[in-house]
Design a protein around this motif. Sequence first.
Motif, PDB file in Angstrom:
ATOM      1  N   UNK A 193      66.751  65.120 -19.437  1.00 44.07           N
ATOM      2  CA  UNK A 193      67.407  64.307 -19.059  1.00 44.07           C
ATOM      3  C   UNK A 193      66.426  63.200 -17.804  1.00 44.07           C
ATOM      4  N   UNK A 194      66.662  64.335 -16.571  1.00 46.65           N
ATOM      5  CA  UNK A 194      66.810  63.877 -15.298  1.00 46.65           C
ATOM      6  C   UNK A 194      65.205  63.304 -14.623  1.00 46.65           C
ATOM      7  N   UNK A 195      64.263  64.404 -15.164  1.00 47.77           N
ATOM      8  CA  UNK A 195      62.778  64.263 -15.773  1.00 47.77           C
ATOM      9  C   UNK A 195      62.415  63.377 -16.601  1.00 47.77           C
ATOM     10  N   UNK A 196      62.846  62.916 -17.723  1.00 48.07           N
ATOM     11  CA  UNK A 196      61.827  62.245 -18.278  1.00 48.07           C
ATOM     12  C   UNK A 196      62.433  60.630 -18.853  1.00 48.07           C
ATOM     13  N   UNK A 197      64.440  60.647 -18.013  1.00 51.24           N
ATOM     14  CA  UNK A 197      64.263  59.623 -17.945  1.00 51.24           C
ATOM     15  C   UNK A 197      65.080  59.216 -16.672  1.00 51.24           C
ATOM     16  N   UNK A 198      64.320  58.436 -15.440  1.00 58.03           N
ATOM     17  CA  UNK A 198      64.519  58.699 -13.699  1.00 58.03           C
ATOM     18  C   UNK A 198      65.506  57.393 -14.143  1.00 58.03           C
ATOM     19  N   UNK A 199      65.497  56.685 -14.295  1.00 58.41           N
ATOM     20  CA  UNK A 199      65.334  55.254 -14.426  1.00 58.41           C
ATOM     21  C   UNK A 199      66.311  55.049 -15.045  1.00 58.41           C
ATOM     22  N   UNK A 200      67.270  56.096 -15.690  1.00 59.89           N
ATOM     23  CA  UNK A 200      68.270  55.682 -17.044  1.00 59.89           C
ATOM     24  C   UNK A 200      69.450  57.262 -16.251  1.00 59.89           C
ATOM     25  N   UNK A 201      69.281  57.577 -15.705  1.00 59.71           N
ATOM     26  CA  UNK A 201      70.214  58.522 -15.113  1.00 59.71           C
ATOM     27  C   UNK A 201      69.961  58.740 -13.196  1.00 59.71           C
TER      28      UNK A 201
END
Length: 347
Positions: free
Chosen positions: A252-260
């Motif tokens: 999640x942190x790698x693929x969605x940095x703006x949302x996490x």
Amino acid sequence: MSTAISALPSPNAIGRAETPMAFVKAIVMAYTQRGLDPRTALSTAQIAPSSLQQTEARITATQMEWLSATAMRELDDEALGWFSRRLPWGSYGMLVRASLTAPTLGVALNRWCRHHGLLTDDIHLQINQEQGVVSLQLQENRDLGALQEFCVVSVLRNVLGVACWLTDSRISLRQTNLRFAAPQHADSYRVLFDGPTQFNTAEHSLQFDAGYLSLPVRRDEAALQRMLQRALLLTVRPYRRDRLLVEKVRQALAEHPQSTRNADDLAAWLNLSARTLHRQLKEEGASLQQLKDAVRRDLATDLLLRTPRAIKQIASEVGFQNEKSFMRAFKTWTGQTPEDFRQARTP
């Protein structure tokens, strides 16, 4: 596989007796089939021959380890009589080595199943996946007779143990399905497999969350050599650490940095509360800050080396609100500024 047996303590000092006597009798049956005497193996494991007639009797995991190791050597058969041909000493170690270079558990398990078929065609192992659930299936290609239960349970526990070891993670089972009827010692299955066990099913299988298949293989040859000194530990003892959430957080942190960007956003993305997120990560031996740092560092170094993007742009892409905070964090991670890091590694 190999198992080192040192000076033996008394049975009272080696844990709770949970393993059913039926499995001991199955090993004795393998000796009988070969015309060999099992008394040395029983003595090594501190099992009185008279106890074989006590259907309610149990032995400890350590005793099972000693008994199986001695029997494998004396029978020169790591399958302990299950199959129509012997599996000579080292067969299962060879399977582990073949899976060791796989990038993920999914690849490793598929290799294991394919290579197991080269050792024997009496059973067939395969991995199926549907709606987020993996099913590790065992099909019998011949009548395993009185050794059916011992064979099926041992093979499934061995594959599960190797999968846990390869990923350094406890893989939680959703369910275990077994084709045979519930034995007298069915209560032992709460120890043999976590999660519910169903008997008289259409297939033999272990079911678990498909997320585990993406876990990276974390072991190397040196770790394999250490493991093979007491390889039966993978079969007779449960693995205790589950790292599935760690990998979900990394992804999640790698693929969605703006949302996490913070714990609340990340927890919502994973359908958890922030409190549950922190607690479960702690149980898996990790912290959110550690994972954030690791993911950001890996992404930042990749962007610095593979792209000509400006430092300010990279800082934003890896989740920092400004360039200065990114530069401070990067120097803490690597001992260098982002620009120095890029220049030192650019031809």
